[in-house]
Design an enzyme around this catalytic site. Structure first.
Site, short mmCIF file in Angstrom:
data_model
loop_
_atom_site.label_atom_id
_atom_site.label_comp_id
_atom_site.label_asym_id
_atom_site.label_seq_id
_atom_site.Cartn_x
_atom_site.Cartn_y
_atom_site.Cartn_z
N TRP A 324 0.83 -1.21 0.00
CA TRP A 324 0.00 0.00 0.00
C TRP A 324 0.85 1.25 0.00
O TRP A 324 0.38 2.35 -0.24
CB TRP A 324 -0.96 -0.01 1.20
CG TRP A 324 -0.30 0.17 2.56
CD1 TRP A 324 0.82 -0.47 3.02
CD2 TRP A 324 -0.70 1.06 3.62
NE1 TRP A 324 1.12 -0.06 4.30
CE2 TRP A 324 0.20 0.88 4.70
CE3 TRP A 324 -1.75 1.96 3.77
CZ2 TRP A 324 0.09 1.59 5.90
CZ3 TRP A 324 -1.86 2.66 4.98
CH2 TRP A 324 -0.95 2.48 6.02
N ASP A 325 2.14 1.09 0.25
CA ASP A 325 3.10 2.21 0.27
C ASP A 325 2.95 3.06 -1.00
O ASP A 325 3.05 4.28 -0.95
CB ASP A 325 4.54 1.68 0.31
CG ASP A 325 4.83 0.75 1.47
OD1 ASP A 325 3.91 0.02 1.87
OD2 ASP A 325 5.97 0.73 1.96
N GLU A 466 0.82 -3.08 12.61
CA GLU A 466 0.86 -4.54 12.42
C GLU A 466 1.13 -5.32 13.71
O GLU A 466 1.08 -6.55 13.70
CB GLU A 466 1.94 -4.87 11.38
CG GLU A 466 1.59 -4.34 10.01
CD GLU A 466 2.71 -4.50 9.00
OE1 GLU A 466 3.88 -4.39 9.38
OE2 GLU A 466 2.40 -4.72 7.81
N LYS A 574 2.99 0.08 16.35
CA LYS A 574 4.16 0.13 15.46
C LYS A 574 4.21 1.45 14.69
O LYS A 574 5.25 2.07 14.55
CB LYS A 574 4.08 -1.04 14.49
CG LYS A 574 5.21 -1.08 13.47
CD LYS A 574 5.05 -2.25 12.54
CE LYS A 574 6.19 -2.35 11.56
NZ LYS A 574 6.00 -3.41 10.59
N GLN A 575 3.07 1.83 14.14
CA GLN A 575 3.07 2.98 13.22
C GLN A 575 1.71 3.66 13.24
O GLN A 575 0.73 3.10 13.75
CB GLN A 575 3.42 2.52 11.81
CG GLN A 575 2.40 1.59 11.18
CD GLN A 575 2.95 0.86 9.96
OE1 GLN A 575 3.59 -0.18 10.10
NE2 GLN A 575 2.69 1.39 8.78
O1 IFM Z 1 3.60 -1.52 3.99
C1 IFM Z 1 4.50 -1.49 5.03
C2 IFM Z 1 3.77 -1.79 6.31
O2 IFM Z 1 2.81 -0.82 6.56
C3 IFM Z 1 4.74 -1.84 7.46
N1 IFM Z 1 5.73 -2.84 7.23
C4 IFM Z 1 6.49 -2.60 6.02
C5 IFM Z 1 5.59 -2.50 4.80
C6 IFM Z 1 6.42 -2.17 3.55
O3 IFM Z 1 6.97 -0.90 3.66
#
Ligand code: IFM
Length: 726
Positions: A324-325, A466, A574-575
């Protein structure tokens, strides 16, 4: 700003990081910033876009081409190459204005010093072509062997990928290799031009096609060797060997200087649309433009349908797959600076719709469930066991592939954003409407209604964070599903009765269903403290700090998420998750709610993904806090410049470049600091610059018109400057 980054010392521990930092690329291939004499142990890679192969049961990954930049020096019969040798002096430099990487090494020998300078690039104009100029100078009569060639003993994470390697006895250096699974052929041909008396002899070594160029140096005279190589694969043409040969012949005839000026022209054209000028903060300007250099280096300009991998063209990490990046983080840069690349990225998703439908079916759903890690044809490369446990060394069951359902909505977002920004509706006829409908059908199938409850819910998912797997009602996911239903209805409303989609789908029925789903889907709401729970039960988890969770690690490479990860049972994420939602849809709540969520989640976020900081920065800008946004912006913009990001998920190597962070930094600069917005066909800027930025100037494309935007202490100006589409 001189548009160059330079490193003056040599340190072996930084070989992997420097490989990313000094990367050159042209969308067809990416060449890690390694030295010419390096081999696979030093992670050399000429990483090819969109061509994958699998060896046995290992992970499928993109092919690295045989290395046409390979070469080293022998002086008086002894090899001089790093890292074995300690150089007298050494530097590497990347001219990111022009995509040129240069190294200069002075070797001290028993008889005197020899300086080797190499300047190399992969042509932005002729994407199959790599070019290098060697310059050699000695302060004594050195007996030089410049050994140059093609090295097919390539670095692979899950290889070796070439089962057959052949070299023809020709005057030109050449290697053709056939890949294990799909039998792709990759041909590399090389030749060089020398304009001084020397002796040349070709020879072959295991997996290498080599040439010795021998000469004795005059004192302090510079000797120049120009080498050209071309890479073609059987995905490009039926006759890759001949094509590569022809390309090299033409390059040799043109010569280095001409190719160099073509390279500079091509990059100038890119920068003429993409450069961002910042007055008052050279460091930010450098970090931002260096970041977008990486995006420009991996942009697929040579194809009509291709996407970008999460680690760009920096190697096989993350299986060279598209996440999705691309849609959520990188797309905006291409929309603003080169919409035709944005279209190419979207076509890739349209063209892989069948793969997404197949995946949905496998899980028993209708519609399109896009691959979490997408490769050719939309094949999902994501393994059920995507992380290796550091303690048991066993693969851990992860649910990224099964449960990160928000990926399909990212595709829908990209389509809608493309249409909004470019005004180009042509993708609707190329399959965009079907794509969106199929994504809508997928989310429709995920909806659950609980007895006695009003709305529809989505259970058992993984949101952007995640570390918390298989949660119910992840706010981001539900909001994106709602958005998908809305976009699907909008697009279906534009379909005329004669359109073939009108016969392929029961549009009226679908519209009703999606409208209702969009209205009734449960969207988590702020609690008494204005904070939105990331998912059901999130607030019941242990409320602790990132530092505390980090201190519980028994091994620095330990994975924080999954069944028993240190973060899984805590509120540490995580994010950006809720924050990504709010950064994308700030109008959903009042500014106070946005701010309270930012304040709640930021200290609870590890920023363990390079995708995180930019979303926090963007939301900070939306809350009127450019000063808080600034360090997070710099973190994103410096991801590859500084290095030092996470290199391991458990025992799986995840290093490489970070194009999503680069795209995120660009979004923060334009949408956050400059406050760029589009409304009803008009461009607006509502600046929110960090205090020390005196001015900002950049160009964007909006609805086939280019604009130049200038913000300074006196004025904010939006000027339409060019009529033709890019
Ligand atoms: O798409 C990301 C995910 O959100 C977090 N782990 C790494 C992936 C690739 O950059």
């Amino acid at each position: 700003m001189d548009w160059k980054i330079r490193k003056n010392e040599y340190n072996q521990e930084k070989i992997a990081e420097d490989g990313n930092r000094f990367l050159i690329g042209n969308g067809y291939m990416g060449v890690r910033g390694t030295l010419e004499e390096y081999e696979k142990e030093q992670l050399v890679a000429i990483n090819l876009a969109g061509i994958y192969d699998q060896v046995g049961e290992q992970w499928r990954e993109p092919l690295n081409a045989p290395n046409g930049f390979f070469g080293f020096l022998e002086i008086d019969g002894k090899p001089y190459r790093l890292p074995a040798e300690t150089p007298k002096s050494h530097f590497v430099e990347l001219d990111y204005r022009n995509g040129i990487c240069k190294r200069e090494t002075c070797f001290r020998t028993g008889r005197g010093d020899v300086i080797l300078t190499c300047e190399r690039f992969v042509s932005m104009k002729k994407v199959h072509l790599g070019v290098i100029r060697y310059r050699i100078r000695a302060n004594f009569h050195a007996d030089i062997n410049l050994i140059t060639g093609i090295d097919a003993d390539v670095w692979d994470i899950n290889g070796p990928h070439y089962k057959r390697i052949s070299m023809d006895e020709e005057s030109m250096l050449n290697i053709s290799a056939v890949s294990e699974e799909k039998e792709y052929q990759v041909s590399v041909v090389a030749d060089e031009r020398t304009e001084f008396p020397c002796e040349k002899r070709n020879y072959q070594e295991r997996l290498k096609s080599l040439r010795i160029i021998n000469f004795i140096t005059d004192i302090n005279r510079e000797y120049c060797v120009d080498k050209f190589f071309a890479v073609y694969t059987s995905k490009d043409t039926d006759d890759c060997y001949r094509m590569a040969k022809d390309e090299v012949l033409q390059a040799v005839a043109k010569g280095y200087e001409t190719l160099l000026s073509e390279q500079k022209e091509a990059w100038e054209e890119i920068w003429s649309n993409a450069e961002v000028l910042i007055e008052g903060d050279e460091k930010s300007m450098e970090a931002l433009n260096y970041s977008t250099y990486h995006l420009a280096s991996i942009a697929p300009r040579h194809r009509k349908s291709l996407s970008i991998a999460a680690r760009g063209l920096s190697g096989q990490t993350y299986k060279g797959a598209v996440f999705w990046d691309t849609e959520m983080f990188m797309l905006e840069y291409f929309l603003m600076t080169n919409p035709s690349v944005a279209k190419t990225l979207i076509r890739y998703r349209i063209d892989t719709l069948e793969g997404a439908k197949k995946k949905a079916k496998q899980y028993g759903y209708q519609g399109a469930f896009y691959a979490w890690e997408s490769q050719e044809g939309g094949f999902d490369a994501c393994s059920d066991y995507n992380v290796t446990d550091v303690f048991t060394k066993r693969p851990m069951r992860t649910f990224f592939r099964d449960k990160q359902v928000h990926i399909s909505a990212a595709v829908v977002y990209a389509i809608a954003r493309y249409i909004e920004v470019t005004g180009d509706q042509s993708i609707l006829e190329e399959g965009a409407v079907e794509t969106v409908i199929e994504c809508g059908l997928f989310y429709y199938d995920l909806l659950l209604q609980r007895v006695g409850k009003e709305g529809y819910e989505i259970h058992d998912v993984i949101g952007p964070d995640e570390y918390h797997e298989r949660v119910n009602n992840n706010g981001y996911t539900n909001r994106m599903a709602k958005y998908t239903f809305q976009v699907a209805v909008q697009l279906m409303n534009q379909v005329s009765d004669e359109d073939k989609i009108a016969t392929a789908y029961p549009l009226e029925e679908l519209k009703k269903k999606f409208e209702e789903a969009g209205e009734k889907i449960y969207i988590p709401q702020p609690n008494g403290n204005n904070v939105i729970p990331q998912f059901d039960g999130y607030f019941d988890l242990e409320d602790t700090t990132v530092e505390e969770v980090r201190s519980r690690l028994l091994d620095p490479k330990e994975y924080w998420g999954g069944a028993y990860g240190v973060a899984s049972h805590t509120q540490i994420i995580k994010q950006a998750d809720v924050v990504t939602w709010l950064a994308m849809f700030p109008a959903d709540f009042s500014k106070k709610v946005l701010l309270d969520n930012w304040n709640y989640y930021e200290p609870r976020t590890e920023h363990g993904s390079s995708l995180s900081a930019c979303m926090y920065a963007l939301l900070a800008c939306r809350c009127g806090m450019p000063q808080e946004a600034f360090p997070l912006f710099m973190k994103s913009a410096s991801a590859d410049l500084q290095g030092g990001g996470k290199e391991w998920a458990g025992l799986v190597y995840i290093g490489g470049t970070h194009p999503a962070a680069a795209g995120g930094a660009y979004m923060v600069a334009l949408k956050g600091f400059a406050g760029l917005e589009f409304q009803n066909g008009k461009v607006y800027v509502r600046p929110n610059l960090p205090k020390h930025w005196k001015s900002m100037k950049f160009k964007i494309m909006y609805q086939k018109q280019q604009y130049e935007i200038e913000i300074n202490e006196q004025k904010t100006e939006v000027r339409a400057i060019k009529k033709e589409a890019l």
